[in-house]
Design a protein around this motif. Structure first.
Motif, PDB file in Angstrom:
ATOM      1  N   THR A 178       0.850  -1.200   0.000  1.00  0.00           N
ATOM      2  CA  THR A 178       0.000   0.000   0.000  1.00  0.00           C
ATOM      3  C   THR A 178       0.883   1.246   0.000  1.00  0.00           C
ATOM      4  O   THR A 178       0.576   2.244   0.657  1.00  0.00           O
ATOM      5  CB  THR A 178      -0.877   0.053   1.269  1.00  0.00           C
ATOM      6  N   ASN A 226       2.249   4.558  -0.830  1.00  0.00           N
ATOM      7  CA  ASN A 226       1.897   5.766  -1.595  1.00  0.00           C
ATOM      8  C   ASN A 226       3.137   6.641  -1.750  1.00  0.00           C
ATOM      9  O   ASN A 226       4.219   6.339  -1.251  1.00  0.00           O
ATOM     10  CB  ASN A 226       0.748   6.518  -0.905  1.00  0.00           C
ATOM     11  N   ARG A 227       2.963   7.765  -2.469  1.00  0.00           N
ATOM     12  CA  ARG A 227       4.100   8.612  -2.822  1.00  0.00           C
ATOM     13  C   ARG A 227       4.813   9.106  -1.567  1.00  0.00           C
ATOM     14  O   ARG A 227       6.040   9.057  -1.463  1.00  0.00           O
ATOM     15  CB  ARG A 227       3.627   9.799  -3.661  1.00  0.00           C
TER      16      ARG A 227
END
Ligand SMILES: NC(=[NH2+])NCCC[C@H](N)C(=O)O
Ligand SMILES: [Mn+2]
Ligand SMILES: [Mn+2]
Length: 272
Positions: free
Chosen positions: A157, A159-160
């Motif tokens: 999961t 993210n950036r």
């Protein structure tokens, strides 16, 4: 002499996002550990109590609303276990507990090699404005200088923001695409292992607040553990949410991982 395993329950979910429930984890993990549905043997053949000394400290009387007070209570309890030459094995509770746990073990052993199983990197600078969120413990650990090395697996999961955090701190994240246990580095000691049960696929661990498809199998987790060198100086098993469990299978998994961590700490490991 191999260390005694010192079990300690941390019934808190004050820093959980999305939903609470993990505070009920320690009680159901203990029930699964001692249930007559199974037995107390490890896959190595060692048995808790007969071959592996287990000291159960029960659950800490955490406030579950005053994080600073609870962190201090955890630090004191772990320092007491370390002073006895014990190996702390903590039962969560949400993943926020790993920050004070690792800080206390590192205060005794120096910066740790950390092997972190999770669907989530838990590297947020803060989550929903909370720097002590269960989504942020490894940012606090790395900022505090408590880790020599952090290796994460099961992550799916990312993210950036957390990718940037991982790059900032030099975190090694093993990709889930094409995962093979042989890809995971062998870590020597002082080794700390943190297992967030949502790192395992929801088909084998449904009793979590944040199920994420495409996770690790139990067998892969055990294969990674078996490859590690250690010695192990501390561990935690966190994020069991009994409200979502089915036939106590996730609680039973947590109890199995507790036994296998205990076995790992005793089999052919140098003293620490
Ligand atoms: N460690 C955790 N369970 N983090 C909760 C997840 C936070 C947020 N929903 C995400 O997916 O990034
Ligand atoms: Mn997680
Ligand atoms: Mn986590």
């Amino acid at each position: 002499m191999h260390p005694a395993i010192h079990l300690i329950g941390l019934p808190t979910d004050q820093n959980s996002s999305f939903e609470r429930g993990a505070a009920k984890g320690p009680a159901v993990i203990r029930a699964a550990l001692w249930s007559d549905r199974g037995n107390i043997s490890c896959e190595s053949g060692l048995e808790i109590g007969r071959d592996i000394e287990l000291v159960d400290h029960g659950d800490l009387p955490l406030t579950d609303h005053d994080c600073a007070a609870d962190d201090a209570m955890i630090a004191d309890a772990i320092a007491g276990i370390m002073a006895q030459g014990g190996l702390p094995l903590a039962l969560g509770g949400d993943h926020a507990v790993t920050f004070p746990l690792v800080a206390a073990v590192a205060a005794h052993h120096g910066p740790l090699n950390i092997l972190h199983f999770d669907a989530h990197p838990d590297l947020y600078e803060d989550f929903e404005g909370n720097p002590r969120s269960h989504a942020s413990p490894f940012a606090r650990i790395l900022e505090g200088g408590h880790a020599k090395r952090l290796v994460q697996l099961g992550i799916r999961t990312l993210n950036r923001h957390c990718r940037e955090q991982a790059a900032r701190f030099g975190v090694k994240i093993i990709p889930m695409a094409g995962f093979n246990p042989a890809q995971v580095p062998v870590l020597d000691g002082p080794l700390y292992i943190s297992i967030d049960l949502d790192g395992i696929d929801p088909s084998e661990a449904p009793g979590v607040s944040h199920p994420e498809p495409g996770g690790l199998t139990v067998r892969e987790v055990l294969a990674v553990l078996a490859r590690q060198k250690g010695p192990l100086v501390g561990a935690d098993i966190v994020e069991l949410n009994p409200a979502h469990d089915q036939n106590a299978v996730t609680a039973t998994l947590a109890a199995k991982l507790l036994k296998e961590l205990a076995s790992f700490s005793q089999v052919n490991k140098t003293d620490f």
